[in-house]
Design an enzyme around this catalytic site. Structure first.
Site, PDB file in Angstrom:
ATOM      1  N   ARG A   1       7.419  -8.304   4.616  1.00 33.04           N
ATOM      2  CA  ARG A   1       7.363  -7.754   3.260  1.00 33.04           C
ATOM      3  C   ARG A   1       8.427  -8.332   2.344  1.00 33.04           C
ATOM      4  NH1 ARG A   1       6.417  -5.823  -0.244  1.00 33.04           N
ATOM      5  NH2 ARG A   1       6.455  -3.585  -0.594  1.00 33.04           N
TER       6      ARG A   1
ATOM      7  N   ASP B   1      -5.690  -1.424   2.471  1.00 27.92           N
ATOM      8  CA  ASP B   1      -5.373  -0.177   1.791  1.00 27.92           C
ATOM      9  C   ASP B   1      -6.654   0.364   1.191  1.00 27.92           C
ATOM     10  OD1 ASP B   1      -2.800   1.441   0.816  1.00 27.92           O
ATOM     11  OD2 ASP B   1      -4.313   1.508  -0.754  1.00 27.92           O
TER      12      ASP B   1
END
Ligand code: CP3
Length: 335
Positions: free
Chosen positions: A34, A70
């Site tokens: 990330r 997601d």
């Protein structure tokens, strides 16, 4: 494949276990990735999404993988611009607030709109030795983001739209149900072994409102997948809705930590498999506390028709060593 055996209502060798949000910020190897990529880039790059999906399988020894993506990812296919803001959640630049806004919504075509999701599934199928769970957000939870424009504590803008413009709301639910059914079918065609429908925010509705404004759309999705792969239906704070949600057409019902599993079993009967339901906050405690609470969860179903999970997603502060130990504990547990 003890996870799929359990989904089918048959008896696996031991109670299977996986965690909602098992991939993500609790893992140092995820946080490392990330640093260089935002979350939507991870979701949209098959090599990276594959790697992130595999991280918890390698480290924790769980019995199923969940596709890294997601719930807002397919919304781009409807022509909705969405961003996921760190520590906030999904944010939508131009929310849907009227019948007119509904006309902006495009037709969702998985191969054209989310080819990277399907490619990630194909890559994962070549790598995994445990089943792969695909997923989507349920119409109410997606609508909440679409109408509110972002996360909300009480979903008041979305529910106000629902009450004020029931016909427009109905259209929105229909469009989201249609999109989600097409999306989940595409995931199944690409190779997922089970699917979970996340209605994370449905718990904000009364049974009467859920039945009238939301259930038909979720039911159209779940029933539309009948006879394909095992279906899991999950919501948070949905004690008042369990019978309705289980009745929407599901093989497995996800239960949050507020309802003891034996009470859920009594209410829902023996036909549905139950998934859950250790409080995610318990995983922040010391091992003694986790063990005692996991044991309580396990005893309530005596190891039958049960898939162990948390009552909601893994919290970012969770020590992955606790999760690993929990997997071992559940695998060694006997009634
Ligand atoms: O391992 C897995 O479970 C798969 C990955 C997954 C993500 N989102 C990745 C993610 C899954 C299954 C979801 C589903 C999801 N997304 C839901 C339903 C499940 C639930 O938790 O109720 C919902 C409501 C969302 C919307 C969303 N996306 C929220 C509320 C957030 C958190 C905001 C924050 O930063 O705390 C996100 C972002 C998100 N999705 C993260 C991950 C790993 C964290 C973001 C990051 O890496 O910065």
């Amino acid at each position: 494949m003890r996870f799929l055996t359990a989904c089918r209502g048959e008896a696996p060798d031991v109670v299977p276990i996986w965690f909602m949000r098992q991939a993500g910020r609790s893992l140092p190897e995820y946080r490392k990735l990330r640093e260089d990529h935002d979350i939507l880039t991870l979701c949209r790059t098959p090599d990276l999404a594959t790697e992130v999906t595999l991280q918890p399988v390698r480290r924790l020894g769980v019995d199923a993988a969940i596709l890294f993506s997601d719930i807002v990812v397919p919304l781009v296919g409807l022509g909705i611009e969405v961003e996921i803001k760190p520590k906030v959640g999904p944010v939508i630049a131009e929310p849907i607030r009227s019948v007119g806004d509904l006309e902006r919504l495009a037709t969702f075509e998985p191969e054209a709109d989310v080819p990277f999701v399907l490619e990630t599934i194909r890559l994962l199928k070549g790598e995994l030795d445990v089943p792969l769970i695909g997923f989507a957000g349920a119409p109410f939870t997606l609508a909440s983001y679409l109408v509110e424009g972002g996360p909300s504590k009480d979903h008041r803008v979305a529910k106000s739209f629902m009450y004020a413009e029931p016909e427009a709301w109905q259209k929105l639910m229909d469009r989201l149900a249609e999109m989600t059914l097409v999306y989940l079918r595409a995931q199944i065609d690409a190779g997922v072994d089970a699917i979970q429908l996340f209605d994370s925010w449905a718990g904000h509705l009364s049974p009467v409102d859920y039945e009238r404004y939301v259930l038909p759309a979720s039911e159209a999705i779940l029933r539309g997948l009948d006879g394909t792969v095992p279906r899991i239906h999950f919501g948070v704070g949905t004690a008042q809705l369990l019978e309705l949600m289980a009745g929407a057409g599901t093989d497995v019902m996800g239960i949050d930590w507020r309802v003891p599993l034996d009470a859920a079993r009594t209410r829902l009967g023996d036909d549905v498999v139950l998934q859950g339901n250790l409080d995610p906050v318990a995983c922040l405690a010391s091992w003694d506390v986790i063990e005692e609470k996991a044991d309580d969860v396990l005893k309530r179903l005596g190891g039958t028709r049960h898939i162990f999970n948390l009552g909601h997603g893994v919290l970012p502060e969770t020590d992955p060593d606790n999760l690993k130990r929990l997997v071992e504990y559940v695998h060694e547990w006997t009634p």
